[in-house]
Design a protein around this motif. Structure first.
Motif, mmCIF file in Angstrom:
data_model
loop_
_atom_site.group_PDB
_atom_site.id
_atom_site.type_symbol
_atom_site.label_atom_id
_atom_site.label_comp_id
_atom_site.label_asym_id
_atom_site.label_seq_id
_atom_site.Cartn_x
_atom_site.Cartn_y
_atom_site.Cartn_z
ATOM 1 N N SER A 107 -36.276 -4.410 -27.490
ATOM 2 C CA SER A 107 -35.453 -2.552 -27.895
ATOM 3 C C SER A 107 -36.778 -2.200 -27.186
ATOM 4 O O SER A 107 -37.743 -2.206 -28.585
ATOM 5 C CB SER A 107 -34.397 -2.836 -29.975
ATOM 6 O OG SER A 107 -33.844 -3.438 -29.557
ATOM 7 N N VAL A 108 -36.112 -0.703 -27.263
ATOM 8 C CA VAL A 108 -37.517 -0.214 -26.195
ATOM 9 C C VAL A 108 -36.563 1.320 -27.493
ATOM 10 O O VAL A 108 -35.901 2.118 -27.204
ATOM 11 C CB VAL A 108 -37.625 0.039 -25.210
ATOM 12 C CG1 VAL A 108 -38.172 1.522 -24.904
ATOM 13 C CG2 VAL A 108 -37.604 -0.788 -24.618
ATOM 14 N N THR A 109 -38.043 1.676 -28.143
ATOM 15 C CA THR A 109 -37.989 3.142 -28.828
ATOM 16 C C THR A 109 -38.469 4.349 -28.847
ATOM 17 O O THR A 109 -39.859 3.712 -28.710
ATOM 18 C CB THR A 109 -38.385 3.424 -30.316
ATOM 19 O OG1 THR A 109 -37.223 1.844 -31.282
ATOM 20 C CG2 THR A 109 -37.845 4.045 -31.276
ATOM 21 N N ASN A 110 -37.962 5.835 -27.986
ATOM 22 C CA ASN A 110 -38.571 6.491 -27.836
ATOM 23 C C ASN A 110 -39.209 7.668 -28.406
ATOM 24 O O ASN A 110 -37.941 7.969 -29.301
ATOM 25 C CB ASN A 110 -38.108 6.906 -26.280
ATOM 26 C CG ASN A 110 -38.860 8.193 -25.922
ATOM 27 O OD1 ASN A 110 -39.363 9.377 -26.446
ATOM 28 N ND2 ASN A 110 -38.522 7.931 -24.585
ATOM 29 N N ILE A 111 -40.202 7.625 -28.909
ATOM 30 C CA ILE A 111 -40.374 9.508 -30.183
ATOM 31 C C ILE A 111 -40.656 9.982 -29.544
ATOM 32 O O ILE A 111 -42.100 10.190 -28.373
ATOM 33 C CB ILE A 111 -41.280 8.625 -31.657
ATOM 34 C CG1 ILE A 111 -40.803 8.424 -31.971
ATOM 35 C CG2 ILE A 111 -40.799 10.183 -31.885
ATOM 36 C CD1 ILE A 111 -40.937 7.284 -33.003
ATOM 37 N N THR A 139 -37.912 13.545 -31.436
ATOM 38 C CA THR A 139 -36.301 13.363 -31.891
ATOM 39 C C THR A 139 -36.251 11.798 -31.141
ATOM 40 O O THR A 139 -37.587 11.361 -31.144
ATOM 41 C CB THR A 139 -36.187 13.794 -30.638
ATOM 42 O OG1 THR A 139 -35.620 15.638 -30.355
ATOM 43 C CG2 THR A 139 -34.516 13.100 -29.969
ATOM 44 N N VAL A 140 -35.632 11.186 -31.555
ATOM 45 C CA VAL A 140 -35.458 9.066 -31.959
ATOM 46 C C VAL A 140 -34.569 9.302 -30.357
ATOM 47 O O VAL A 140 -33.417 9.226 -30.657
ATOM 48 C CB VAL A 140 -35.298 8.997 -32.368
ATOM 49 C CG1 VAL A 140 -35.466 7.499 -32.143
ATOM 50 C CG2 VAL A 140 -37.255 9.045 -33.863
ATOM 51 N N GLY A 166 -40.262 11.337 -21.413
ATOM 52 C CA GLY A 166 -40.542 12.770 -22.848
ATOM 53 C C GLY A 166 -41.687 12.202 -23.349
ATOM 54 O O GLY A 166 -41.334 12.430 -24.585
ATOM 55 N N ALA A 167 -41.772 10.798 -23.587
ATOM 56 C CA ALA A 167 -41.930 10.136 -24.865
ATOM 57 C C ALA A 167 -43.838 10.227 -25.351
ATOM 58 O O ALA A 167 -44.533 10.906 -24.374
ATOM 59 C CB ALA A 167 -41.931 8.049 -24.765
ATOM 60 N N PRO A 273 -24.391 3.163 -24.451
ATOM 61 C CA PRO A 273 -25.560 3.971 -25.142
ATOM 62 C C PRO A 273 -26.541 2.504 -25.378
ATOM 63 O O PRO A 273 -26.108 2.164 -26.362
ATOM 64 C CB PRO A 273 -25.692 5.158 -25.125
ATOM 65 C CG PRO A 273 -24.011 5.490 -24.873
ATOM 66 C CD PRO A 273 -24.004 4.120 -24.270
ATOM 67 N N GLY A 274 -28.008 2.390 -25.085
ATOM 68 C CA GLY A 274 -28.484 2.112 -25.568
ATOM 69 C C GLY A 274 -28.892 0.374 -24.509
ATOM 70 O O GLY A 274 -29.929 0.005 -24.857
ATOM 71 N N ASN A 275 -28.181 0.150 -23.867
ATOM 72 C CA ASN A 275 -27.859 -0.645 -23.235
ATOM 73 C C ASN A 275 -29.338 -0.335 -21.830
ATOM 74 O O ASN A 275 -28.968 -1.556 -20.932
ATOM 75 C CB ASN A 275 -27.137 -1.266 -22.282
ATOM 76 C CG ASN A 275 -25.407 -2.548 -23.121
ATOM 77 O OD1 ASN A 275 -24.914 -2.049 -23.498
ATOM 78 N ND2 ASN A 275 -26.243 -3.518 -23.417
ATOM 79 N N SER A 276 -29.103 0.759 -21.783
ATOM 80 C CA SER A 276 -29.810 0.928 -20.716
ATOM 81 C C SER A 276 -31.141 0.230 -20.693
ATOM 82 O O SER A 276 -32.334 0.221 -21.336
ATOM 83 C CB SER A 276 -30.158 2.842 -20.167
ATOM 84 O OG SER A 276 -28.841 2.997 -19.767
ATOM 85 N N GLY A 277 -31.968 -0.716 -19.309
ATOM 86 C CA GLY A 277 -33.325 -0.782 -19.201
ATOM 87 C C GLY A 277 -32.653 -2.573 -19.505
ATOM 88 O O GLY A 277 -33.877 -3.282 -19.347
ATOM 89 N N GLY A 278 -32.103 -3.168 -19.701
ATOM 90 C CA GLY A 278 -31.876 -4.179 -20.334
ATOM 91 C C GLY A 278 -31.130 -4.533 -19.657
ATOM 92 O O GLY A 278 -31.407 -4.279 -18.140
ATOM 93 N N ALA A 279 -31.454 -6.411 -19.406
ATOM 94 C CA ALA A 279 -31.133 -7.352 -18.907
ATOM 95 C C ALA A 279 -29.325 -7.920 -18.199
ATOM 96 O O ALA A 279 -28.324 -8.384 -18.999
ATOM 97 C CB ALA A 279 -31.577 -9.131 -19.024
ATOM 98 N N LEU A 280 -29.020 -8.099 -17.002
ATOM 99 C CA LEU A 280 -27.658 -8.650 -17.082
ATOM 100 C C LEU A 280 -27.960 -9.986 -16.081
ATOM 101 O O LEU A 280 -29.231 -10.128 -14.959
ATOM 102 C CB LEU A 280 -27.208 -7.509 -15.421
ATOM 103 C CG LEU A 280 -25.839 -8.519 -14.933
ATOM 104 C CD1 LEU A 280 -25.140 -7.757 -16.183
ATOM 105 C CD2 LEU A 280 -25.727 -7.413 -13.415
ATOM 106 N N LEU A 281 -27.584 -11.025 -16.433
ATOM 107 C CA LEU A 281 -27.925 -12.052 -15.482
ATOM 108 C C LEU A 281 -26.892 -13.421 -15.380
ATOM 109 O O LEU A 281 -25.445 -12.965 -15.653
ATOM 110 C CB LEU A 281 -28.728 -12.817 -17.519
ATOM 111 C CG LEU A 281 -29.371 -12.215 -18.169
ATOM 112 C CD1 LEU A 281 -29.484 -13.570 -19.541
ATOM 113 C CD2 LEU A 281 -31.029 -12.342 -17.853
#
Length: 321
Positions: A107-111, A139-140, A166-167, A273-281
């Protein structure tokens, strides 16, 4: 005259005796012949019967052997077919893919810090001061990433650029729910890819033992209708798993009037939303795509897109440097 008659009578008697002897000899011969013939016939019959029985038994034995050979051949073919089927397919269940895939996704958190205007500020609600000085606010946002490579005490993770855009600070949370600071290595805004890294020396032994580098698959070999599994940090709630099929390949999409030259994988696996950057296997648990977008509309259901991994491997290597 008497002598002549007596002689005649003796001759007749002798002839009768001779006839009887010959008749007796013939009877004896006939009996002997009959016995011999019967014995011969019995021998032939017995021999024929024995031969027939022997041949029958041999035939039965041959049939049994043939049947056994046929059965053995059939069994061998079945085993061979089963072995071929088992060896030719390494497909896993969704449960198995989830068990291995979750350890390769973060999980990636962008602050980020944004400047905002305060339109309602002012002391005591004084309307004469309609605007107060601008303020900054933190903003998170959340997304996902994939553990792609490890080298020289560095763990590299692939994600979407819009996840890290923008992180002011970035962090990643691994499968054990432990969070570590991450550094942005490089990005390509047009392709919407970015690479993060974490120093493995900063990871605890427990965390390091539970994470794995994902195995790369061949997205060019994907076929429409093939089952796939999506893993990501949906809605920022933590890692979750969804499954669906490849709905189409080589799709073109455009966003914000910009279009990409990539041919995207379209899938009906839920990508939120939040799945972006995740894996498709794929069903071997190999990475075939990076989940990147979903058409959000009340009129659209089940249309998500992933960047095909085979088309961006060279770019990804360049972003690590």
């Amino acid at each position: 005259m008497y002598k002549e008659e007596k002689l005649h009578i003796n001759e007749k008697r002798n002839r009768r005796i001779q006839r009887k002897k010959r008749s007796a000899k013939r009877r004896m011969w006939n009996i002997a012949t009959t016995v011999a013939f019967s014995a011969l016939l019995f021998g032939v019959v017995e021999g024929g019967t024995s031969y027939a029985v022997e041949q029958y038994l041999i035939g039965q034995n041959n049939e049994a052997v043939t049947a056994n050979e046929t059965s053995s051949t059939t069994d061998t073919n079945v085993l061979s077919l089963s072995a071929t089927t088992n060896s030719s397919t390494d497909q896993l269940s969704v449960t198995e893919i989830a068990a291995s895939g979750l350890s390769s996704v973060v999980s990636v958190t962008n602050i980020s810090v944004q400047e905002v205007e305060n339109y309602f500020g002012g002391h005591g609600g004084n309307r004469s001061r309609q605007f107060s000085p601008s303020q900054t606010e933190e903003t998170v946002s959340c997304g996902s990433g994939i553990i792609l490579y490890e080298e020289d005490s560095q763990l590299y993770m692939l994600t979407n650029y819009h996840v890290v855009e923008g992180a002011s600070s970035l962090s990643v949370t691994f499968v054990d729910d432990e969070t570590y600071e991450a550094v942005l290595c490089g990005y390509d805004a047009d392709i919407d890819l970015a690479v993060l890294k974490v120093d493995t020396s900063a990871l605890s032994e427990s965390t390091y033992s539970q994470i794995h580098v994902v195995e790369i698959g061949d997205s060019d070999a994907l076929e429409v209708g093939e089952q796939v599994v999506a893993i990501g940090n949906a809605l920022g709630y933590g890692q979750s798993v969804t499954t669906g099929i490849v709905s189409a390949v080589n799709r073109s999409i455009s966003e914000d009037t910009q279009s990409s030259s990539l041919g995207y994988i379209q899938t009906d696996a839920a990508i939120n939303p939040g799945n972006s950057g995740g894996a498709l296997l794929d069903m071997e648990g190999k990475l075939v795509g990076i989940n990147t977008a979903k058409i959000a509309s009340t009129d659209v259901e089940g249309i998500g897109y992933a960047i095909p991994i085979s088309q961006v491997l060279e770019l990804t290597e360049a972003l690590m440097e």
